[in-house]
Design a protein around this motif. Structure first.
Motif, short mmCIF file in Angstrom:
data_model
loop_
_atom_site.label_atom_id
_atom_site.label_comp_id
_atom_site.label_asym_id
_atom_site.label_seq_id
_atom_site.Cartn_x
_atom_site.Cartn_y
_atom_site.Cartn_z
N ASN A 254 33.33 -8.53 -4.24
CA ASN A 254 33.66 -9.16 -5.54
C ASN A 254 33.15 -8.34 -6.72
OD1 ASN A 254 34.79 -11.39 -4.13
ND2 ASN A 254 32.77 -12.32 -3.96
N GLU B 167 33.95 -9.59 -10.49
CA GLU B 167 33.10 -10.66 -10.98
C GLU B 167 31.72 -10.11 -11.37
OE1 GLU B 167 36.25 -12.55 -8.45
OE2 GLU B 167 34.98 -10.76 -8.35
N LEU B 168 31.24 -9.13 -10.59
CA LEU B 168 29.97 -8.50 -10.94
C LEU B 168 30.11 -7.72 -12.25
CD1 LEU B 168 27.05 -7.80 -10.24
CD2 LEU B 168 27.91 -5.88 -8.88
N THR C 299 18.30 -16.40 -10.60
CA THR C 299 19.33 -15.72 -9.82
C THR C 299 20.69 -16.34 -10.15
OG1 THR C 299 17.78 -15.24 -8.03
CG2 THR C 299 20.12 -15.12 -7.51
N THR C 300 21.56 -15.57 -10.77
CA THR C 300 22.84 -16.10 -11.24
C THR C 300 23.99 -15.79 -10.29
OG1 THR C 300 23.25 -14.10 -12.55
CG2 THR C 300 22.12 -15.93 -13.65
N ARG C 301 23.86 -14.74 -9.49
CA ARG C 301 24.94 -14.39 -8.55
C ARG C 301 24.33 -13.75 -7.31
NH1 ARG C 301 29.98 -14.65 -10.23
NH2 ARG C 301 30.62 -13.44 -8.42
N HIS D 63 25.82 -11.31 -4.01
CA HIS D 63 26.97 -10.58 -3.46
C HIS D 63 26.59 -9.94 -2.13
CE1 HIS D 63 29.51 -10.28 -7.24
NE2 HIS D 63 28.36 -10.71 -7.73
N SER E 293 29.83 -10.07 -15.08
CA SER E 293 28.45 -10.50 -15.27
C SER E 293 27.62 -9.41 -15.96
CB SER E 293 27.82 -10.84 -13.92
OG SER E 293 26.46 -11.14 -14.04
N TYR F 97 21.40 -9.41 -5.51
CA TYR F 97 21.13 -10.57 -6.35
C TYR F 97 21.16 -10.15 -7.81
CZ TYR F 97 19.32 -12.39 -1.93
OH TYR F 97 19.19 -12.79 -0.62
N VAL F 98 21.85 -10.93 -8.63
CA VAL F 98 21.86 -10.72 -10.07
C VAL F 98 20.83 -11.68 -10.66
CG1 VAL F 98 23.21 -10.79 -12.19
CG2 VAL F 98 24.29 -10.08 -10.03
#
Length: 524
Positions: free
Chosen positions: A451, A454-455, A318-320, A322, A458, A311-312
């Motif tokens: 992904n 994409e990370l 929590t924005t992302r 994976h 971010s 989790y980002v």
């Protein structure tokens, strides 16, 4: 001359006369208040208190009792009597002594009242320590857990209870504030509403799919009804209907299983776990969360190993999310907290000793083209390249092995670096199909992330210089490039297998068999 004997006699009488001086010693007074007595505590009694935190509590209270005349004494007693709601064990507290003393408080003599007051403070000190940082020390349990101990000031937490009208505030400061801990506490509350179960173990010989008939289905349906995944039925049949399939999918989702509706070994294994074992699992996870950092930082990545998820989080949002691949049981991913330092595009891979010994060398012995097929260059101790023809298996551990960057590289096309003694990192992979697997404990300890580009976008958080398009352009150049991360982004690699979500229980497979082992250490 006749006067001399007279004066001598007078002097003798004066000097020999006893003189009596009365010295007034002020004895500490017992104060009577509306709530109760405030009794001075003998300094010797305080000196015999073994807990320095408790001693400090009374010294700050002028060596007087506190709880006898405190309106919150009943609340303190209620906390002790409900410690199990906080995932603590009642056996660790003097509940019988406390309740007996409270019941007979009006008939206790002053010395017994002082002992009772001290007993309450000792138990509160114990509660504060157990509820804030846990009963056990993880560094004494695990060799691969790297967590800094939370810097908790127990004396201050205890003294907070002396402040006027601050009881609730003092209590809140003791308990971990993270959302997962709160969800675990809610999970414990939920599971305590379930009746005791007494189900027979379900034995499965073959998979069950929609429209099948099977003699074990009634027992499966009873289990689903018990866990509220299936509505109660007037009659339970051996037919696998759509309603039951939907209930199975719900159950599978709550347990981190592929929600395909197929009843296989994984689903049956989860169904066979009793309420009591699930409760113990929750308690073990609550203990674990007391060890975890109180402050994760404003921006961080948090990985739950058994859930295979990353989790980002930025500013508590929590924005992302994976998918990740973690270490298998024999090569566990360590639990740790660190800070991202830099990332590398098109990384090389220096093969670590464990993988070298267990995987690479045996494979190279079987196939003399292994190194060239994998784009691995061999170096001797002086940094000279060793040709595969000159490679000696009996000297294999004396060499250094480096895999060239590119699509074949085991780290993929980007890796995220953070300081840690295990030499693990977060990285891309050359086997992205593994993310489709239900069980993703497949690595040798490092964490592979889906992904990753994409990370990367971010993490770098620079739309002008490092948007996704620019990142891909840089990677496609094929050159190894290091990008420094110029802001504080923390990474927390943690392990938890239970929580609640929107009022429903969530469980994950205990990959490394840590839960029941931890619970047993708590109760013993």
């Amino acid at each position: 001359m006749k006067l001399i004997p007279f004066f001598l006699m007078l002097f003798f009488l004066i000097s020999c006369k006893e003189k009596h001086f009365t010295e007034t010693i002020q004895m500490p007074k017992i104060e009577l208040t509306k709530e109760g007595k405030i009794i001075p505590i003998d300094s010797l009694k305080i000196a015999r208190i073994k807990d320095s935190i408790v001693m400090n509590f009374y010294q700050k209270n002028q060596n007087k009792t506190f709880w006898l005349a405190d309106s919150y004494r009943q609340k303190i007693i209620e906390i002790f009597n409900t410690v199990e709601q906080e995932g603590l064990l009642s056996k660790d507290f003097d509940l019988k002594k406390i309740n007996r003393a409270e019941k007979n408080i009006d008939s206790l003599v002053d010395d017994d009242l002082v002992d009772y007051d001290i007993l309450l403070t000792q138990n509160l000190s114990r509660y504060i320590q157990k509820a804030s940082v846990g009963t056990l020390n993880p560094t004494k349990l695990y060799t691969n857990w790297d967590l800094d101990k939370n810097n908790i000031n127990f004396k201050e937490l205890l003294l907070n209870f002396q402040k006027k009208d601050s009881f609730n505030s003092a209590l809140k400061k003791v308990i971990p504030k993270h959302i997962v801990y709160k969800r675990l506490k809610e999970a414990l509350k939920i599971i305590n509403t379930y009746p005791n179960d007494d189900f027979k173990k379900i034995e499965l010989t073959e998979k069950i799919v929609l429209n099948d008939t099977n003699d074990v289905l009634p027992n499966i349906k009873k289990k689903l009804i018990y866990w509220n995944d299936l509505k109660p039925k007037d009659s339970i049949t051996i037919f696998y209907d759509e309603e039951t399939e939907l209930a199975i999918k719900k159950f599978q989702m709550r347990h981190g299983l592929a929600p395909d509706g197929v009843i296989g070994i994984g689903t049956i294994t989860a169904l066979n776990i009793s309420k009591e074992k699930r409760k113990r699992q929750i308690i073990a996870n609550m203990e674990r969360w007391r060890w975890y950092p109180r402050n994760f930082g404003m921006e961080y990545l948090i990985i739950n190993i058994p859930d295979y998820s990353l989790y980002v989080v930025k500013n508590k949002d929590t924005t992302r999310i994976h998918k990740v691949i973690v270490g298998r049981a024999e090569r566990k991913t360590p639990v740790l907290s660190s800070k991202l330092s830099h990332l590398i595009f098109n990384p090389t891979w220096t093969i670590p000793p464990t993988i070298l010994k267990n995987d690479v060398i045996p494979a190279a012995k079987r196939n003399n083209t292994y190194f060239s097929n994998k784009n691995i260059t061999i170096y001797d101790a002086n940094g000279n390249v060793v040709s595969t023809n000159n490679w000696k298996a009996n000297k294999a551990l004396n060499y250094r092995y480096v895999q060239s960057p590119g699509a074949q590289n085991s780290l993929g096309l980007v890796k995220f670096m953070f300081p840690n003694r295990h030499t693990i990192y977060l990285h891309d992979t050359n086997s992205r199909g593994y993310f489709d697997k239900e069980i993703r404990a497949l690595s040798s300890g490092c964490i592979r992330v889906q992904n990753p580009f994409e990370l990367t976008e971010s993490v770098l958080d620079n739309s002008e210089n490092w948007n996704l398009e620019i990142i891909m352009e840089e990677i496609l150049k094929g050159k190894t490039k290091t990008i420094t991360i110029n802001k504080d982004i923390y990474i927390h690699v943690l392990y938890w297998t239970a929580w609640s979500e929107n009022g429903t229980l969530q469980f994950r497979d205990d990959l490394y068999n840590l839960d029941m082992e931890l619970y047993q250490k708590l109760v013993n």
